[in-house]
Design an enzyme around this catalytic site. Structure first.
Site, short mmCIF file in Angstrom:
data_model
loop_
_atom_site.label_atom_id
_atom_site.label_comp_id
_atom_site.label_asym_id
_atom_site.label_seq_id
_atom_site.Cartn_x
_atom_site.Cartn_y
_atom_site.Cartn_z
N ARG A 1 0.85 -1.20 0.00
CA ARG A 1 0.00 0.00 0.00
C ARG A 1 0.88 1.23 0.00
O ARG A 1 1.78 1.35 0.83
CB ARG A 1 -0.83 0.06 1.28
CG ARG A 1 -2.03 -0.77 1.30
CD ARG A 1 -3.03 -0.35 2.34
NE ARG A 1 -2.53 0.09 3.64
CZ ARG A 1 -3.31 0.55 4.60
NH1 ARG A 1 -4.60 0.65 4.43
NH2 ARG A 1 -2.80 0.90 5.76
N THR B 1 -1.35 7.49 -0.63
CA THR B 1 -2.64 7.33 -1.31
C THR B 1 -3.43 6.13 -0.80
O THR B 1 -4.63 6.04 -1.04
CB THR B 1 -2.42 7.12 -2.83
OG1 THR B 1 -1.73 5.86 -2.99
CG2 THR B 1 -1.59 8.23 -3.44
N ASP C 1 0.47 -3.06 12.33
CA ASP C 1 0.88 -3.51 10.99
C ASP C 1 1.16 -5.01 11.04
O ASP C 1 2.15 -5.46 11.64
CB ASP C 1 2.12 -2.72 10.55
CG ASP C 1 2.47 -3.02 9.10
OD1 ASP C 1 2.66 -4.20 8.76
OD2 ASP C 1 2.54 -2.08 8.31
N ASP D 1 4.68 -6.21 9.68
CA ASP D 1 5.78 -5.89 10.59
C ASP D 1 5.75 -6.77 11.84
O ASP D 1 6.79 -7.21 12.32
CB ASP D 1 5.71 -4.42 11.01
CG ASP D 1 6.17 -3.49 9.90
OD1 ASP D 1 6.94 -3.94 9.03
OD2 ASP D 1 5.78 -2.31 9.90
C1 PRP Z 1 -1.19 -4.54 4.52
C2 PRP Z 1 -1.99 -5.81 4.72
C3 PRP Z 1 -2.89 -5.82 3.52
C4 PRP Z 1 -3.13 -4.36 3.26
C5 PRP Z 1 -4.51 -4.04 3.72
O1 PRP Z 1 -0.19 -4.76 3.61
O2 PRP Z 1 -1.19 -6.95 4.81
O3 PRP Z 1 -2.31 -6.43 2.37
O4 PRP Z 1 -2.18 -3.63 4.03
O5 PRP Z 1 -4.82 -2.73 3.46
P1 PRP Z 1 -5.92 -2.28 2.39
O6 PRP Z 1 -7.13 -3.12 2.67
O7 PRP Z 1 -6.14 -0.84 2.73
O8 PRP Z 1 -5.38 -2.47 1.03
P2 PRP Z 1 1.01 -3.72 3.38
O9 PRP Z 1 0.74 -2.87 2.16
O10 PRP Z 1 1.30 -2.98 4.65
O11 PRP Z 1 2.19 -4.66 2.99
P3 PRP Z 1 2.91 -5.80 3.85
O12 PRP Z 1 1.93 -6.95 4.00
O13 PRP Z 1 4.08 -6.15 3.00
O14 PRP Z 1 3.31 -5.23 5.18
N1 URA Z 2 -2.53 -3.15 7.14
C1 URA Z 2 -2.15 -3.56 8.37
O1 URA Z 2 -1.21 -4.35 8.51
N2 URA Z 2 -2.81 -3.08 9.42
C2 URA Z 2 -3.84 -2.22 9.32
O2 URA Z 2 -4.43 -1.82 10.35
C3 URA Z 2 -4.21 -1.79 8.04
C4 URA Z 2 -3.54 -2.28 6.96
#
Ligand code: PRP
Ligand code: URA
Length: 209
Positions: free
Chosen positions: A104, A108, A200, A203
């Site tokens: 993400r 944005t 997160d 993380d």
């Molecule tokens: C996080 C999570 C989802 C997304 C959800 O991923 O694992 O994939 O955000 O958010 P959304 O519904 O608003 O799209 P992130 O982009 O943080 O990547 P990561 O899993 O690599 O940490």
């Molecule tokens: N992605 C995450 O990992 N946590 C949130 O709360 C939203 C998006």
């Protein structure tokens, strides 16, 4: 809500409380995600078709059920969906695994694809899409689009925590999608995080912060 199943089970609720706790470390977090994923799988595959085969017990021959129907592919959205994969593979050891990499944009909140590797016969399979967090719903919706573009017809999305906004978006953009979520939280904050949420997920799974 049509096509949305929210698990309401004391075991799941208990484990989600532990996940939320900021003092839960990465090892415990990974174990909990795996366990909750198994429980979601159990619920979401309740209607899997079966067929009877003959089996010989130590006592006699009998007919007994095995899973039938289309083969299944599991598709975690990287990174956090990876945390759910082992729990589901423990129950569906013959499933193939595809990967869709999305992150993400912090400003944005729009998803960007950086990786996609799916089984060659993905169009012939029922797909279980994995992402523990359904926040704005942008990532899950984009992943469903990729799968549909490659011919997939039946998709189940499994998530652990969802915001109402995320559920609204994925079901509006994909009215045919079946959504299984362990818990629906209150809202999104101004940074697109689920409140109260668990922070997160990527993380916390991989200890990157
Ligand atoms: C996080 C999570 C989802 C997304 C959800 O991923 O694992 O994939 O955000 O958010 P959304 O519904 O608003 O799209 P992130 O982009 O943080 O990547 P990561 O899993 O690599 O940490
Ligand atoms: N992605 C995450 O990992 N946590 C949130 O709360 C939203 C998006």
């Amino acid at each position: 809500m049509k096509n949305v199943v929210i698990l309401d089970h004391p075991l799941v609720s208990h484990k989600i409380t532990l996940l939320r706790d900021k003092n839960t470390n990465s090892k415990q977090f990974r174990e909990l995600v795996e366990e909750i994923s198994m429980l979601i799988t159990y619920e979401s595959l309740r209607n899997l078709p079966t067929e009877e085969i003959e089996v010989e017990t130590p006592i006699c021959k009998t007919r007994s059920k095995v899973i039938a129907g289309k083969d299944i592919a599991i598709v975690p959205i990287l990174r956090a969906g990876l945390g759910m994969t082992s729990g589901i593979l423990a129950l569906l050891p013959t499933a193939k695994v595809g990967h869709i990499g999305l992150y993400r944009d912090h400003e944005t909140l729009e998803p960007h694809e950086y990786y996609c590797k799916l089984p060659e016969d993905i169009a012939e399979r029922d797909v279980i899409l994995l992402d523990p967090m359904l926040a704005t719903g942008g990532s899950a919706s984009a992943a469903v689009n990729f799968l549909k573009q490659r011919g997939v017809q039946h998709i189940k999305l499994m998530s652990i925590l969802a915001a109402p906004e995320g559920i609204e978006r994925v079901t509006r953009e994909h009215p045919d999608l079946l959504v299984y979520v362990a818990c629906v939280d209150e809202k999104l904050n101004e940074h697109g995080y689920i409140v109260p949420g668990l922070g997160d997920a990527g993380d916390r799974l991989f200890g990157t912060k």
